[in-house]
Design a protein around this motif. Structure first.
Motif, PDB file in Angstrom:
ATOM      1  N   VAL A  26       0.886  -1.164   0.000  1.00 56.91           N
ATOM      2  CA  VAL A  26       0.000   0.000   0.000  1.00 56.91           C
ATOM      3  C   VAL A  26       0.922   1.211   0.000  1.00 56.91           C
ATOM      4  N   TYR A  27       1.059   1.812  -1.168  1.00 54.69           N
ATOM      5  CA  TYR A  27       2.066   2.867  -1.327  1.00 54.69           C
ATOM      6  C   TYR A  27       1.437   4.231  -1.061  1.00 54.69           C
ATOM      7  N   LEU A  28       1.768   4.809   0.087  1.00 51.36           N
ATOM      8  CA  LEU A  28       1.216   6.121   0.452  1.00 51.36           C
ATOM      9  C   LEU A  28       2.349   7.132   0.639  1.00 51.36           C
ATOM     10  N   ASP A  29       3.263   7.127  -0.309  1.00 53.81           N
ATOM     11  CA  ASP A  29       4.376   8.083  -0.251  1.00 53.81           C
ATOM     12  C   ASP A  29       4.614   8.741  -1.611  1.00 53.81           C
ATOM     13  N   ARG A 303      -8.042  14.666  -9.944  1.00 55.76           N
ATOM     14  CA  ARG A 303      -8.455  15.484  -8.796  1.00 55.76           C
ATOM     15  C   ARG A 303      -9.591  14.849  -8.027  1.00 55.76           C
ATOM     16  N   GLU A 304     -10.519  14.263  -8.783  1.00 56.07           N
ATOM     17  CA  GLU A 304     -11.675  13.654  -8.129  1.00 56.07           C
ATOM     18  C   GLU A 304     -11.218  12.471  -7.250  1.00 56.07           C
ATOM     19  N   ILE A 305     -10.354  11.628  -7.801  1.00 56.98           N
ATOM     20  CA  ILE A 305      -9.902  10.458  -7.037  1.00 56.98           C
ATOM     21  C   ILE A 305      -9.075  10.907  -5.830  1.00 56.98           C
ATOM     22  N   ASP A 306      -8.099  11.795  -6.076  1.00 60.90           N
ATOM     23  CA  ASP A 306      -7.249  12.311  -4.980  1.00 60.90           C
ATOM     24  C   ASP A 306      -8.113  12.843  -3.848  1.00 60.90           C
ATOM     25  N   SER A 307      -9.051  13.675  -4.240  1.00 62.66           N
ATOM     26  CA  SER A 307      -9.845  14.371  -3.242  1.00 62.66           C
ATOM     27  C   SER A 307     -10.719  13.394  -2.451  1.00 62.66           C
ATOM     28  N   LYS A 308     -11.312  12.411  -3.138  1.00 61.71           N
ATOM     29  CA  LYS A 308     -12.124  11.405  -2.436  1.00 61.71           C
ATOM     30  C   LYS A 308     -11.267  10.627  -1.438  1.00 61.71           C
ATOM     31  N   LEU A 309     -10.068  10.237  -1.871  1.00 63.73           N
ATOM     32  CA  LEU A 309      -9.195   9.448  -0.992  1.00 63.73           C
ATOM     33  C   LEU A 309      -8.787  10.257   0.232  1.00 63.73           C
ATOM     34  N   ILE A 338      -1.731  14.005   4.007  1.00 63.56           N
ATOM     35  CA  ILE A 338      -2.186  14.171   5.399  1.00 63.56           C
ATOM     36  C   ILE A 338      -0.995  13.935   6.317  1.00 63.56           C
ATOM     37  N   SER A 339      -0.638  14.977   7.076  1.00 69.97           N
ATOM     38  CA  SER A 339       0.416  14.837   8.086  1.00 69.97           C
ATOM     39  C   SER A 339      -0.247  14.690   9.436  1.00 69.97           C
ATOM     40  N   PHE A 340       0.230  13.731  10.215  1.00 69.54           N
ATOM     41  CA  PHE A 340      -0.436  13.481  11.495  1.00 69.54           C
ATOM     42  C   PHE A 340       0.556  12.913  12.501  1.00 69.54           C
ATOM     43  N   ASN A 341       0.153  12.926  13.759  1.00 70.14           N
ATOM     44  CA  ASN A 341       0.899  12.224  14.801  1.00 70.14           C
ATOM     45  C   ASN A 341      -0.060  11.426  15.660  1.00 70.14           C
ATOM     46  N   ILE A 342       0.462  10.335  16.218  1.00 68.70           N
ATOM     47  CA  ILE A 342      -0.317   9.490  17.128  1.00 68.70           C
ATOM     48  C   ILE A 342       0.221   9.755  18.529  1.00 68.70           C
ATOM     49  N   ARG A 343      -0.665  10.017  19.459  1.00 70.72           N
ATOM     50  CA  ARG A 343      -0.239  10.360  20.820  1.00 70.72           C
ATOM     51  C   ARG A 343       0.760   9.335  21.369  1.00 70.72           C
ATOM     52  N   ASP A 344       1.821   9.816  21.942  1.00 68.90           N
ATOM     53  CA  ASP A 344       2.871   9.000  22.585  1.00 68.90           C
ATOM     54  C   ASP A 344       3.709   8.159  21.611  1.00 68.90           C
ATOM     55  N   ARG A 382       3.471  11.106   7.479  1.00 68.38           N
ATOM     56  CA  ARG A 382       2.802  11.692   6.313  1.00 68.38           C
ATOM     57  C   ARG A 382       2.318  10.591   5.388  1.00 68.38           C
ATOM     58  N   ALA A 383       1.003  10.580   5.180  1.00 71.57           N
ATOM     59  CA  ALA A 383       0.442   9.678   4.168  1.00 71.57           C
ATOM     60  C   ALA A 383       0.105  10.534   2.962  1.00 71.57           C
ATOM     61  N   SER A 384       0.573  10.145   1.795  1.00 70.18           N
ATOM     62  CA  SER A 384       0.243  10.930   0.604  1.00 70.18           C
ATOM     63  C   SER A 384      -0.354  10.017  -0.454  1.00 70.18           C
ATOM     64  N   PHE A 385      -1.314  10.576  -1.154  1.00 69.51           N
ATOM     65  CA  PHE A 385      -2.180   9.778  -2.035  1.00 69.51           C
ATOM     66  C   PHE A 385      -2.046  10.238  -3.476  1.00 69.51           C
ATOM     67  N   TYR A 386      -2.255   9.284  -4.401  1.00 70.15           N
ATOM     68  CA  TYR A 386      -2.299   9.642  -5.814  1.00 70.15           C
ATOM     69  C   TYR A 386      -3.405   8.821  -6.451  1.00 70.15           C
ATOM     70  N   PHE A 387      -3.675   9.096  -7.715  1.00 66.36           N
ATOM     71  CA  PHE A 387      -4.891   8.523  -8.315  1.00 66.36           C
ATOM     72  C   PHE A 387      -4.835   7.012  -8.484  1.00 66.36           C
ATOM     73  N   TYR A 388      -3.652   6.389  -8.270  1.00 67.97           N
ATOM     74  CA  TYR A 388      -3.591   4.922  -8.354  1.00 67.97           C
ATOM     75  C   TYR A 388      -3.851   4.265  -7.001  1.00 67.97           C
ATOM     76  N   ASN A 389      -4.101   5.079  -5.971  1.00 72.12           N
ATOM     77  CA  ASN A 389      -4.503   4.504  -4.682  1.00 72.12           C
ATOM     78  C   ASN A 389      -6.001   4.231  -4.688  1.00 72.12           C
ATOM     79  N   THR A 390      -6.429   3.400  -3.718  1.00 75.82           N
ATOM     80  CA  THR A 390      -7.837   2.987  -3.681  1.00 75.82           C
ATOM     81  C   THR A 390      -8.379   3.160  -2.259  1.00 75.82           C
ATOM     82  N   PRO A 391      -9.709   3.156  -2.123  1.00 75.32           N
ATOM     83  CA  PRO A 391     -10.281   3.207  -0.767  1.00 75.32           C
ATOM     84  C   PRO A 391      -9.801   2.021   0.086  1.00 75.32           C
TER      85      PRO A 391
END
Ligand code: PMP
Length: 413
Positions: A26-29, A303-309, A338-344, A382-391
């Motif tokens: 699952v490539y999210l980079d 854009r539609e796919i990116d935005s939905k994901l 999406i940049s995020f952190n998980i507590r601790d 950081r998880a980053s998405f492109y149009f070849y990613n899926t739900p």
């Protein structure tokens, strides 16, 4: 054996059918680099199998063919970003080299003592350190556009920081950390009103939506092929002719000259003046194929796919109260990231735990240390998405994220 999803033929991306640690990748980079579709790989292979020669030099058919391929790629790139003429497209290695070219060739010669250079605090190091070097060498001052609490650059900030003293503004179109889309047209306009030139970093925008350099009215615009499906090692510098004409060459050597004498040389006209040495024709062929691929899929669909994901991932992460998401308060003005952190949990631990589940995300400072310091953090995931990613990719990612606190011994809440 086609694997068509949302109108995109996923079997065009063989790497997405591979496994990592025995799990489906699952490539999210993609904000770091995009995966390459078969038509791009085929074009590069075809070039090396049947057309490879050193361009611009030979008088034989193969060299003429290589030259044609290279110049075709330039013409296609010109049309892709709506530059006025092919000579305004300079091929480089990547965004970083394009920015260094501008800094060394324009900045070091046209920025004077006491001038101000304005950047945003969200710049990638490649659009920041070259300007630090220019400021130091020329006695200029660096000023920053800071962000509001949603990660936006406000009109007041633009009006306050860009002044009569400003000679150059360098701004990222889409932040590689926050995914926020900056108001580049307004910023360029303000720069022009005070007589400054404007540099726009398209590295994270052009993979996701169309960019018209004449509409933005950027004086310079830069991007890397590898983030928009092409091979690594090919990048683009767009510059307005009148500026490129008055800038001295950046690199000196073969191919960028007209006449060379023992003590002097004259230089080739644009664009060759800025393309010293043997160029990456295979890369340019790959870039051309990438542009054609993006045009075939269509930016509307991308854009539609990116935005939905992004919306889907955002809403699922939002359900987890131990997660902090950085940037815009909503999913709204967020492009691919999406940049995020998980507590601790340290981001590097998070990335390792996800990796074991086959999920590739990035952890660290994302080459934007001043931004992270401004946000009061050292690192993010950081998880980053492109149009070849899926739900389904998003689901696997979120399920893995949910395991992190448990694995680290904190209990899952
Ligand atoms: N600017 C931005 C916004 C980026 O995201 C990146 C790549 N992470 C760069 C510049 C530098 O690109 P490259 O490494 O291809 O030169």
């Amino acid at each position: 054996n086609k694997l068509v999803q949302a109108g995109v033929d996923l079997s065009d991306f063989p790497i997405l059918q591979t496994k990592t640690h025995g799990k489906r990748l699952v490539y999210l980079d993609s904000a770091a680099t995009a995966q390459k579709p078969l038509p791009v790989l085929d074009a590069v292979r075809h070039y090396y199998e049947e057309e490879n020669a050193n361009p611009h030099r030979g008088n034989y058919e193969l060299s003429v063919l290589a030259t044609e391929r290279y110049e075709e790629a330039r013409a296609l790139t010109r049309a892709f970003i709506n530059a006025k003429e092919d000579a305004e497209i300079i091929f480089t290695r990547n965004t970083t080299e394009s920015l260094n070219l501008i800094a060394y060739s324009y900045g070091m010669h046209f920025i004077q003592e006491g001038d101000e250079i304005v950047l945003s605090i969200a710049e990638h190091h490649s659009n920041l350190i070259p300007w630090q070097q220019v400021a130091k060498a020329r006695g200029a001052t660096l000023k920053y556009l800071y962000l509001d609490k949603n990660g936006r650059i406000t009109e007041e900030e633009i009006n306050e920081k860009i002044t009569e003293k400003t000679r150059l503004v360098a701004i990222v179109h889409v932040s590689n950390v926050l995914g926020t889309v900056n108001p580049v047209k307004e910023i360029v306009n303000k720069a022009h009103n005070v007589g400054a030139v404007a540099v726009v970093d398209l590295a994270q925008s052009i993979p996701h939506f169309p960019v018209d350099v004449q509409d933005i009215d950027a004086d310079f615009a830069v991007f890397s092929g590898h983030k928009m499906l092409s091979p690594m090692g090919i990048g683009v510098l767009y510059g307005k002719r009148e500026l490129l004409e008055k800038m001295p060459p950046f690199l000196f050597g073969g191919d960028m000259i007209e006449y060379v004498y023992e003590q002097e040389a004259t230089f080739a006209p644009l664009p060759a003046k800025f393309e010293a040495g043997t160029q990456n024709v295979g890369g340019a062929v790959g870039l051309a194929a990438a542009i054609r691929y993006i045009q075939k899929v269509g930016y509307d669909r991308i854009r539609e796919i990116d935005s939905k994901l992004v919306h889907y991932a955002f809403s699922r992460l939002r359900e987890l109260d131990y997660i902090t998401i950085y940037g815009d308060g909503g999913a709204g003005n967020r492009c691919g990231v999406i940049s995020f952190n998980i507590r601790d949990a340290h981001p590097h631990d998070v990335a390792s735990i996800l990796d074991a589940d086959g999920v590739a995300i990035r952890a660290g400072h994302h080459c934007a240390q001043p931004l992270l310091r401004y946000l009061g953090i050292n690192a993010t995931c950081r998880a980053s998405f492109y149009f070849y990613n899926t739900p389904e990719d998003v689901d696997t990612f979120v399920e893995s994220v949910k395991k992190v606190r448990g694995v680290l011994g904190y209990g899952s809440k």
